[in-house]
Design a protein around this motif. Structure first.
Motif, PDB file in Angstrom:
ATOM      1  N   ARG A 234     -34.336 -28.861 -36.779  1.00  0.00           N
ATOM      2  CA  ARG A 234     -32.923 -28.630 -36.488  1.00  0.00           C
ATOM      3  C   ARG A 234     -32.245 -29.926 -36.059  1.00  0.00           C
ATOM      4  O   ARG A 234     -32.825 -30.716 -35.314  1.00  0.00           O
ATOM      5  N   SER A 235     -31.032 -30.120 -36.522  1.00  0.00           N
ATOM      6  CA  SER A 235     -30.182 -31.196 -36.010  1.00  0.00           C
ATOM      7  C   SER A 235     -28.842 -30.588 -35.603  1.00  0.00           C
ATOM      8  O   SER A 235     -28.296 -29.737 -36.308  1.00  0.00           O
ATOM      9  N   TYR A 236     -28.334 -31.026 -34.467  1.00  0.00           N
ATOM     10  CA  TYR A 236     -27.105 -30.445 -33.919  1.00  0.00           C
ATOM     11  C   TYR A 236     -26.177 -31.571 -33.492  1.00  0.00           C
ATOM     12  O   TYR A 236     -26.591 -32.520 -32.807  1.00  0.00           O
ATOM     13  N   ILE A 237     -24.926 -31.468 -33.918  1.00  0.00           N
ATOM     14  CA  ILE A 237     -23.905 -32.473 -33.586  1.00  0.00           C
ATOM     15  C   ILE A 237     -22.657 -31.762 -33.091  1.00  0.00           C
ATOM     16  O   ILE A 237     -22.238 -30.757 -33.675  1.00  0.00           O
ATOM     17  N   GLU A 238     -22.070 -32.280 -32.014  1.00  0.00           N
ATOM     18  CA  GLU A 238     -20.770 -31.794 -31.565  1.00  0.00           C
ATOM     19  C   GLU A 238     -19.878 -32.992 -31.267  1.00  0.00           C
ATOM     20  O   GLU A 238     -20.268 -33.915 -30.548  1.00  0.00           O
ATOM     21  N   THR A 239     -18.698 -32.984 -31.842  1.00  0.00           N
ATOM     22  CA  THR A 239     -17.722 -34.040 -31.592  1.00  0.00           C
ATOM     23  C   THR A 239     -16.491 -33.433 -30.935  1.00  0.00           C
ATOM     24  O   THR A 239     -16.108 -32.301 -31.247  1.00  0.00           O
ATOM     25  N   GLN A 240     -15.873 -34.185 -30.044  1.00  0.00           N
ATOM     26  CA  GLN A 240     -14.684 -33.701 -29.339  1.00  0.00           C
ATOM     27  C   GLN A 240     -13.623 -34.790 -29.301  1.00  0.00           C
ATOM     28  O   GLN A 240     -13.924 -35.965 -29.073  1.00  0.00           O
ATOM     29  N   ILE A 241     -12.399 -34.375 -29.530  1.00  0.00           N
ATOM     30  CA  ILE A 241     -11.225 -35.231 -29.356  1.00  0.00           C
ATOM     31  C   ILE A 241     -10.252 -34.463 -28.482  1.00  0.00           C
ATOM     32  O   ILE A 241      -9.949 -33.299 -28.766  1.00  0.00           O
TER      33      ILE A 241
ATOM     34  N   GLY B 250      -1.012 -37.369 -22.152  1.00  0.00           N
ATOM     35  CA  GLY B 250      -0.602 -38.610 -22.805  1.00  0.00           C
ATOM     36  C   GLY B 250      -1.733 -39.521 -23.218  1.00  0.00           C
ATOM     37  O   GLY B 250      -1.488 -40.524 -23.899  1.00  0.00           O
ATOM     38  N   ASP B 251      -2.973 -39.241 -22.825  1.00  0.00           N
ATOM     39  CA  ASP B 251      -4.113 -40.094 -23.157  1.00  0.00           C
ATOM     40  C   ASP B 251      -5.057 -39.367 -24.108  1.00  0.00           C
ATOM     41  O   ASP B 251      -5.407 -38.207 -23.880  1.00  0.00           O
ATOM     42  N   THR B 252      -5.498 -40.073 -25.160  1.00  0.00           N
ATOM     43  CA  THR B 252      -6.430 -39.513 -26.127  1.00  0.00           C
ATOM     44  C   THR B 252      -7.825 -40.069 -25.886  1.00  0.00           C
ATOM     45  O   THR B 252      -8.007 -41.278 -25.726  1.00  0.00           O
ATOM     46  N   VAL B 253      -8.803 -39.185 -25.861  1.00  0.00           N
ATOM     47  CA  VAL B 253     -10.205 -39.567 -25.658  1.00  0.00           C
ATOM     48  C   VAL B 253     -11.050 -38.839 -26.684  1.00  0.00           C
ATOM     49  O   VAL B 253     -10.856 -37.651 -26.945  1.00  0.00           O
TER      50      VAL B 253
ATOM     51  N   SER C   8      -0.288 -30.150 -15.560  1.00  0.00           N
ATOM     52  CA  SER C   8      -1.323 -30.946 -16.217  1.00  0.00           C
ATOM     53  C   SER C   8      -1.729 -30.197 -17.476  1.00  0.00           C
ATOM     54  O   SER C   8      -2.045 -28.998 -17.415  1.00  0.00           O
ATOM     55  N   LYS C   9      -1.713 -30.908 -18.620  1.00  0.00           N
ATOM     56  CA  LYS C   9      -1.969 -30.235 -19.893  1.00  0.00           C
ATOM     57  C   LYS C   9      -2.995 -31.014 -20.710  1.00  0.00           C
ATOM     58  O   LYS C   9      -3.013 -32.242 -20.693  1.00  0.00           O
ATOM     59  N   ARG C  10      -3.844 -30.268 -21.402  1.00  0.00           N
ATOM     60  CA  ARG C  10      -4.870 -30.894 -22.237  1.00  0.00           C
ATOM     61  C   ARG C  10      -5.086 -30.073 -23.497  1.00  0.00           C
ATOM     62  O   ARG C  10      -5.228 -28.853 -23.442  1.00  0.00           O
ATOM     63  N   SER C  11      -5.121 -30.760 -24.630  1.00  0.00           N
ATOM     64  CA  SER C  11      -5.468 -30.152 -25.911  1.00  0.00           C
ATOM     65  C   SER C  11      -6.790 -30.751 -26.376  1.00  0.00           C
ATOM     66  O   SER C  11      -6.994 -31.959 -26.276  1.00  0.00           O
ATOM     67  N   ARG C  12      -7.675 -29.897 -26.880  1.00  0.00           N
ATOM     68  CA  ARG C  12      -8.989 -30.364 -27.323  1.00  0.00           C
ATOM     69  C   ARG C  12      -9.343 -29.733 -28.659  1.00  0.00           C
ATOM     70  O   ARG C  12      -9.125 -28.539 -28.868  1.00  0.00           O
ATOM     71  N   ALA C  13      -9.906 -30.549 -29.551  1.00  0.00           N
ATOM     72  CA  ALA C  13     -10.441 -30.072 -30.830  1.00  0.00           C
ATOM     73  C   ALA C  13     -11.930 -30.400 -30.867  1.00  0.00           C
ATOM     74  O   ALA C  13     -12.325 -31.537 -30.599  1.00  0.00           O
ATOM     75  N   THR C  14     -12.744 -29.402 -31.196  1.00  0.00           N
ATOM     76  CA  THR C  14     -14.193 -29.566 -31.215  1.00  0.00           C
ATOM     77  C   THR C  14     -14.758 -29.078 -32.541  1.00  0.00           C
ATOM     78  O   THR C  14     -14.393 -27.999 -33.017  1.00  0.00           O
ATOM     79  N   LEU C  15     -15.653 -29.878 -33.140  1.00  0.00           N
ATOM     80  CA  LEU C  15     -16.374 -29.495 -34.344  1.00  0.00           C
ATOM     81  C   LEU C  15     -17.867 -29.545 -34.054  1.00  0.00           C
ATOM     82  O   LEU C  15     -18.363 -30.503 -33.439  1.00  0.00           O
TER      83      LEU C  15
END
Length: 354
Positions: A104-111, A116-119, A83-90
């Motif tokens: 303060r304002s804080y935002i985190e986005t994840q892809i 085989g599935d992108t979320v 089982s494999k997963r790649s994640r990018a976080t900003l």
């Protein structure tokens, strides 16, 4: 005509020609001064002033690659392959001083791309001002007591709402000095399967009327460590849950914690009853230890038990190969008191932080 007249006439002609040329010359505008990015050291390393403003901004994140093999620790199901997963976080952290305190304002986005599935999703998006916080992030029931151990599989026996499900919330944190702080908040809940694969165990924990979930906590932090307590009221099911955690710094290199949780009305028919108590049974216990074995490697372990009879133990080594790049192998053993058996799962995480 004498020499003086000639010289006077020549000078007049030169002056007239120069004046005419100057009238036709193109005037080049002076370049505007360039405003270079200035370092903002008021809030720690990595912040800089947004040009033209007094707002400090920090941009950070990570790229992560996870590999899992063996059984699924949460369901007991056997895997036929990796089982494999790649994640990018900003992450974006913007702060400025005001007469009401730090804004303060804080935002985190994840892809992430898993087998085989992108979320893509937004786990954090909130505003803070003078102790108040409003927006979406982890429930304070989990974050106030600092989650659990420094592990990948830290929530096989869950210590709060499902970790990948943020909740909209409004809360206030009071810092009383001498290491004492308190928190009170209102939360909306979240919709998730809480890690179960059985659809019968899935449940929507979002409130369905104007009565919100309520969460509150107290904390004392000292040189030896800290003690924290939190309680949450689930308005949807009219149940409550609470936790107490003690952290101890034994030495500069060794630390540990002990945490216990209790929920008021666990229902074995649905597995999880309260939104705040993601463990099976009325109570659960967690204990962990971290030891810095070298300048680059830290050993982390955790054991957890819940009244239903399940036990989970995880061990990893977080190795900082080079600055900004971590390698973490981990193994988890779980013994379930039902048909999920005794799964053993191995993980490897490669992560580049920036």
């Amino acid at each position: 005509m004498n020499l003086g007249s000639v010289l006077f006439g020549s000078c007049a002609a030169i002056i007239s020609a120069s004046a005419a040329a100057a009238a036709d010359a193109i005037v080049v505008a002076e370049p505007e001064p360039v405003e270079y990015v200035r370092v903002c050291d008021a809030y720690g390393a990595g912040f800089f002033y947004i040009p033209g403003t007094e707002t400090c901004l920090k941009i950070m994140g990570y790229v992560r690659y996870d590999i899992r093999a063996g059984d699924n620790s949460y369901t007991g199901a056997e895997r036929d392959t990796w089982s494999k997963r790649s994640r990018a976080t900003l992450r974006f952290d913007a702060r400025s001083d005001t007469e009401l305190g730090t804004l303060r304002s804080y935002i985190e986005t994840q892809i992430q791309y898993t087998n085989g599935d992108t979320v893509s999703y937004l786990p954090h998006a909130y505003i803070e001002l003078g102790g108040f916080r409003i927006g979406a992030t982890d429930s304070q029931f989990s974050s106030w007591t600092n989650f659990a151990g420094d592990l990948i599989n830290d929530d096989v026996i869950g210590y709060g709402p499902y970790s990948d499900a943020p909740t909209n919330q409004v809360n206030y944190t009071f810092n009383g000095g001498n290491g004492f702080s308190g928190m009170i908040g209102l939360e909306q809940g979240s919709d998730g399967d809480f890690g179960y694969s059985d659809e019968e165990l899935e449940k929507n924990y979002v409130i369905d009327d104007y009565i919100p979930d309520i969460v509150g906590g107290l904390k004392l932090e000292q040189g030896w460590g800290s003690i924290s307590a939190v309680a949450g009221y689930d308005a949807l099911d009219e149940t409550w849950a609470g936790k107490v955690r003690v952290d101890v710094e034994f030495t500069e290199k060794i630390s540990g914690f002990l945490m216990g949780g209790y929920q008021s009305d666990w229902d074995s028919a649905i597995g999880v009853n309260s939104y705040y108590a993601n463990w099976e049974g009325d109570y659960a216990l967690w204990a962990g230890l971290s030891a810095k074995v070298s300048d680059k490697a830290t050993l982390n372990g955790q054991v957890a038990y819940e009244e239903y009879g399940n036990i989970s133990a995880s061990l990893n080594v977080r190795y900082k190969a080079i600055p900004g790049f971590d390698i973490t192998p981990e193994i988890t053993y779980t013994s379930y008191d039902d048909d999920r058996g005794d799964p053993i799962e191995g993980r490897l995480r490669l992560q580049r932080n920036f």
